[in-house]
Structure formats: C-alpha cells, structure tokens
Motif scaffolding. Structure first.
Motif, PDB file in Angstrom:
ATOM      1  N   ASP A  45     -23.223 -12.250   6.709  1.00 57.85           N
ATOM      2  CA  ASP A  45     -22.400 -12.861   5.665  1.00 57.85           C
ATOM      3  C   ASP A  45     -22.216 -14.346   5.930  1.00 57.85           C
ATOM      4  O   ASP A  45     -22.280 -15.171   5.008  1.00 57.85           O
ATOM      5  N   PHE A  47     -15.985  -9.961   8.353  1.00 59.80           N
ATOM      6  CA  PHE A  47     -17.321 -10.183   7.797  1.00 59.80           C
ATOM      7  C   PHE A  47     -18.284 -10.237   8.976  1.00 59.80           C
ATOM      8  O   PHE A  47     -17.868 -10.402  10.136  1.00 59.80           O
ATOM      9  N   ALA A  76     -16.323 -13.948   2.794  1.00 63.41           N
ATOM     10  CA  ALA A  76     -15.832 -12.833   1.983  1.00 63.41           C
ATOM     11  C   ALA A  76     -14.528 -13.161   1.268  1.00 63.41           C
ATOM     12  O   ALA A  76     -13.610 -13.749   1.846  1.00 63.41           O
TER      13      ALA A  76
END
Length: 652
Positions: free
Chosen positions: A346, A342, A369
């Motif tokens: 994120d 990620f 994620a």
C-alpha cells in the motif's frame, strides 16, 4: 709596675675519635632516613603515575585525559582528592578510575593497571571501546566493573572472572557480546549486581546460588531454557526480550513458545484469533492475488503523474520487495495501536511527494489507506545495526507517549536502509517558521507563541530524559528543523533517540550532539549535551538568527550564536538581539530577558556550569507571557546594563 701576666684562654678540647664517630654515624643515619623516605615517596607516586600514563598510552582519542601530565601535577592523588581527571583516591592511594563519556577508544592495557595495588573499581561506560573482553581477572581485587555502552564483541571466556572473590558489581550492558554467560561468575561469593542486558548472549543462564545476588538484568539477549530457581523472585523485566526463556517469574516452560513470545494477555488472544483465521486466509490467497494484479494495473496512471524522483522511490522499492526476500524484508512493523493498518505494498503504490533531503536521508509525504497521510523517512546511515537490535530499540521508542513528541508510527527494516513512518504535520517545522520567506499576511511568530513552543520543547525533552535514562543524549539531534508545529503551533519533537542506531562515523559529522563544545574539546558527550542544543534553540527562537552550528561539522566558538549574543550584551546592544519580527511582547520585556539568560546558561562551554534538566524545567515553567516588574533592576543585575526600557523596545 710589674709585668702584666697574660690571661690564658683555654682552647676547647678537641673532640675525641669516639665523639667524631658518633656524630658521623648520627648524620649518616639522618641522611639515609631522609633519602629512603624521599625514594619511597618518589617510587610510590612514580609507580602510580607511570601506571596511569602507560594505560593512557594504550588508548586513542584520549584528549579527555590531557591533565594526566606529571609536568602539571606529579601526584595523581592528594589525600582523598584526585588531581588527575577520572582518578578516584583514598588516603593518597588510587582506588578507582571513572572514565565515562569521554569518547575513548583503543586497547585497554590491563597489565599497566596491575601496578595499582589499591585499585578497586573501574568504569569506562559510554565510550567507543571495541574488540574482545579485557582480561580483568588480572585485577583480582576489583569490587566493581562497569563496561556498559561500548562496542565490545565476541565471546567472554568461561574463566573470565575466576579468582575475583571481592567482585560485587559487573555491568556489561549494551555491547555486542556473544556466546554464553561465563559460569565463573557463579563462584564469586560477594556478587550483588549483574547487568548483561542488550547483548547477544546465548544458552542458559548460569545457576547462580549466591545469597548476596539481589539484582540481575539479562533482558534483550538470545537466552533460553528455565530461569534458575534462585532468580525466580527477580523483576520479570530483567528477563524480557528472551522469548525462549521460561519459568518464574516468566511463563511456565510448559507454555508453547509462540505464546511465551507474546506476554500480554490481549496479544495472546489476538494470536489465538489469528490462528483460527489462518485457514480462511489461505483459502482467500488466490482472490488476493487477483485483486493485487488489478490494483497494480489501476495504479499505473498515478505513477506517470508523479515526478521522476517520486517514481524512483516507488520503482526502487518495488524492485527490492521483488528481490526474492519477501519473507525477510517485506513487512511494515507498526508501533501504534491507534493507527489504521496498511502494508508495504500500500505504501509503495501510494503517490509520494518529496518533502526534502535531510542529513540522514530523504523524506516523503505519502497518502495511504482511508485518506491517512504519513511521512516516510529513509535512513541509510544505520547499516551497522543488527535486525534484533533495531527491532528492540524501535520497540522501546514505540512505548513513548507524550504530547510534545511526534510518535514513530511504523518502521521497515532492511540491512541497507531503514524506513521510519510518522504522522504528517501540517505547519511544517520551526525552522521554516523562523527563517522562511514571509509576506505581510504571514507575520513572524509572536512572543506568546514562541514561549509556548519553548515550553513544549522543554517538556518533551524532559520526558525523554526520564523515559530513556540509559541514553547519554536522549534526543541527540535537537534543532529547529526537528521541531514540528501542529495546527495549534504546539511543538512536536522528531528524530529523537536515534543516536544508538546511527553509524558512529556519520553521527560524529551529522548529529547536533557531536557539534557540542565538549565533543570538540574532549571528544565526549554528556548528559548535558542536549541542554546545549536546547540553549542554541532558545537563542534561535529569540533572535530569529540561523545558528551556523547547524551547518558546521564541529563546534566553532567564533560562529556560535551564544558568543554573538554575549558580545552584543557586553557592548550594551541587547535590544538588537531580539527578532524584529517578534510581535506581541507588550509588558513581557523582563520575561524576554529571563528566557535569554536561560538560553545562555544552557550554552555554557563548561559542562559543570551548564544548567541541568531539572533546573531548566523549573525556570522555563516560571515564565509568563506578560510580566513587567522590576525590569531595570533585573536587567542591571543580570547583564550589567542600565538602559531601562528603551533598549528592548527598539527590538519590538
């Protein structure tokens, strides 16, 4: 009777003038000889002692050299034995100085050492010396020089080693030297070993031709160009970390630079694939831009649901990413191939839960994620670490792999602060398990669990010692809050091997290694400093008592948990030492005593009497969850007590 004739006693003949003169001359000669011998011995020893005292006077924080005192012993050497700490002797001559791990700093007065005509080796490794390279060529008869693990800076003069024809070994590793490697090294006929790794040397490697040179390490610098043919058979690891170096034993100089930077074949394949996908990524840029805009609007309600502190974490980092330096600071660097990738965006958009504020900064739990949960630690005490130095050290830590180490998953570099990411561990830290508030439904850790935790900690620490031999205290910050427990209560060490990256002034006030007895008394840490921290941890696990050393700025023998345990033993109150909440002891009373002894042996104030890592591992691995043989004999022998089973049964 006739008159008695008196007996005449003949007086001894008076010495002649000639005899008087001869006697006077003989006495005078003896006096002169004795005087000359005394003056010669005094002058020799005085010269050596004075030279060392002048050298010490140029240093600061020289408490470790306190026995360099003519009042205690006027002679630095007695035959082949050194009377002054760190002084190496041969036939009453000073031939070496071994002043390692002593916390020394200041100016190295080479001129004072010139007065030592037999000096052949000098080692001041792992101190805190700074400034330019000392003018060691004045000590032209030196055979070895060890200056590694200090803070020397600047360029080394090209003629720095001129005339040192006896020099065999030179170690300058892990300093901050810049410029080119001095070419004067190539003219030294007896040179055998060079250690220049972990600096910032630039330019080409000098053309070494000496047949005597059998080992060289210039890894992790900024060198470039072809490796000299004479060095082509050397270990390839000796040249790693210099992406612009080429030629045997590395990749050919005809290989493109971008390929040379990624030596492993799998990485080369990945690079080719990335280049092939580059056009597709560019074509998708506008789509990604629109997707990010939509995601930002969708994430806005999550921000309002978090606490003010959590919002501050997210907003502050959004601002930093948007400060116009995205290309320099905007990426996470992953250290593990077995984790879902990620990006920083994120992470910053994820909801964050504050776990706590430790000595080095705050910790956050973040969900990213695919349900992956990570812990983000913010470090603000590393701002004197350069970008390349940080990347290189984290690369080394990323290669570590042991079931009792919590792996560093990824990191983020910024000059003002650093982020380290690791997995979230559900059961929290050992400190909370030992000292947290519990009820009847959550009993304290039992003996088998505590023994399993101790064994796991020792195994993880032993692995660090083997994997990171160049770090004096491979963990450096071992304490119960840095031991996490997984779902099976297996220990996972965290915050390890960060000592080389923590600002020294902060490390001296915050890290456990700098709270050890040896640092408090002598201003230094040693290879056994982590052992002392381990001993404190073992005693904490057995007693359930929170060590005051964790809170103090330096070691305090009066508040040391080891001192308290020793006092209880002397007062024959050993049964009161063990944690009352520790169940599951059964027939393991003798094992409790054995582990208590090991913990105390790890906490010896005298470093020489303290257990070493090998002995700790052997003794801990011998412990079993149940063993009740010869308790009375064992307890009497070790602790000079003879209270049988009763004294320990009261504690459990």
């Amino acid at each position: 009777m006739g008159a008695r004739v008196p007996t005449l006693v003949r007086a001894p003949a008076a010495p002649t003038i000639s005899e008087n003169l001869n006697l006077f001359v003989k006495i005078k000669i003896v006096v002169i000889i004795l005087s000359c011998m005394t003056m010669s011995m005094s002058a020799f020893e005085g010269t050596d002692a004075d030279a060392l005292l002048n050298f010490r006077a140029s240093l600061s924080n020289a408490k470790a050299l306190s026995n360099w005192d003519p009042a205690l012993n006027p002679f630095p050497c007695s035959g082949n034995r050194g009377n002054w700490v760190g002084v190496l002797c041969f036939q009453a001559n000073i031939w070496g100085l071994q002043l390692e791990n002593m916390g020394l700093m200041g100016r190295i007065d080479i001129d004072s050492l010139v007065a030592l005509p037999y000096l052949r080796t000098i080692s001041i490794m792992n101190n805190t010396f700074s400034g330019p390279f000392p003018d060691i060529k004045k000590l032209s008869k030196l055979k070895s020089v060890f200056l590694s693990y200090n803070h020397f800076t600047g360029e080394i003069p090209d003629d720095a080693f001129s005339g040192m024809n006896s020099l065999k070994k030179v170690f300058l590793s892990n300093n901050e030297f810049t410029g080119q490697i001095p070419s004067s090294l190539t003219g030294l006929p007896k040179l055998m070993v060079l250690g220049f790794d972990g600096n910032k040397f630039k330019g080409k490697i000098p053309d070494f031709q000496q047949k005597s040179l059998n080992k060289i390490n210039v890894a992790y610098n900024e060198l470039e160009g072809p490796i000299p043919a004479r060095l082509s058979q050397m270990d390839p690891n000796s040249f790693e970390g210099n992406p612009r170096l080429c030629g045997p034993p590395l990749a050919s100089c005809s290989t493109p630079l971008i390929i040379r930077k990624k030596a492993p074949i799998l990485k080369i394949v990945l690079i080719v694939l990335v280049m092939a996908l580059l056009l597709a990524l560019i074509a998708a840029a506008l789509i990604i831009f629109h997707l990010k805009s939509k995601q930002s609007s969708l994430q806005q309600p999550q921000k309002t649901s978090t606490s003010n502190d959590q919002n501050n974490f997210v907003v502050a980092h959004h601002q930093k990413v948007a400060d116009g330096k995205r290309g320099e600071h905007g990426k996470l660097a992953f250290l593990r191939d077995d984790r879902e990738r990620f990006d920083l965006q994120d992470l910053l958009r994820a909801s964050a839960e504050i776990l706590g504020s430790a000595t080095f900064g705050s910790s956050y739990k973040a969900g990213v994620a695919d349900g992956q949960t990570v812990v983000v630690k913010r470090y603000k005490k590393m701002n004197n670490v350069g970008r390349e130095e940080f990347h290189e050290h984290m690369g080394r830590l990323g290669c570590l792999n042991h079931p009792n180490l919590l792996p560093y998953v990824a990191y983020y570099y910024r000059k003002e602060e650093k982020l380290l990411l690791s997995d979230f561990v559900e059961n929290g830290c050992l400190a909370s398990q030992l000292h947290g508030n519990r009820n009847l439904d959550e009993p304290g850790l039992d003996w088998p669990t505590r023994l399993r935790i101790v064994k796991g900690v020792v195994r993880g620490l032993a692995y660090l010692y083997n994997a990171l031999p160049s770090i004096v205290a491979p963990h450096g910050h071992l304490k119960s809050s840095n031991v996490l427990l997984d779902e099976f209560f297996e220990p996972l060490l965290t915050d390890y091997a960060l000592m080389p990256m923590i600002n020294l002034d902060h490390a001296q006030t915050l890290m456990m290694a700098y709270k050890s007895p040896e640092y408090a008394e002598q201003g230094r840490i040693t290879k056994k400093t982590d052992i002392w921290s381990l001993g404190i941890l073992i005693l904490e696990i057995l007693t359930g008592k929170f060590p005051e050393n964790y809170l103090s700025l330096k070691h305090n023998s009066d508040a040391d948990i080891a001192s308290w345990v020793n006092t209880m033993i002397k007062e024959k109150r050993t049964g009161e030492v063990f944690d009352e909440e520790m169940g599951g002891v059964g027939n393991s009373k003798s094992e409790l005593l054995k582990l208590l002894k090991i913990g105390l042996s790890c906490c010896e104030v005298d470093v020489e009497r303290r257990l070493d890592m090998k002995d700790v591992v052997e003794q801990i691995e011998e412990l079993r969850e149940g063993d009740n043989h010869e308790l009375r004999k064992y307890s009497s022998r070790i602790y000079n007590i003879d209270e049988g089973d009763d004294y320990i049964s009261r504690a459990v």
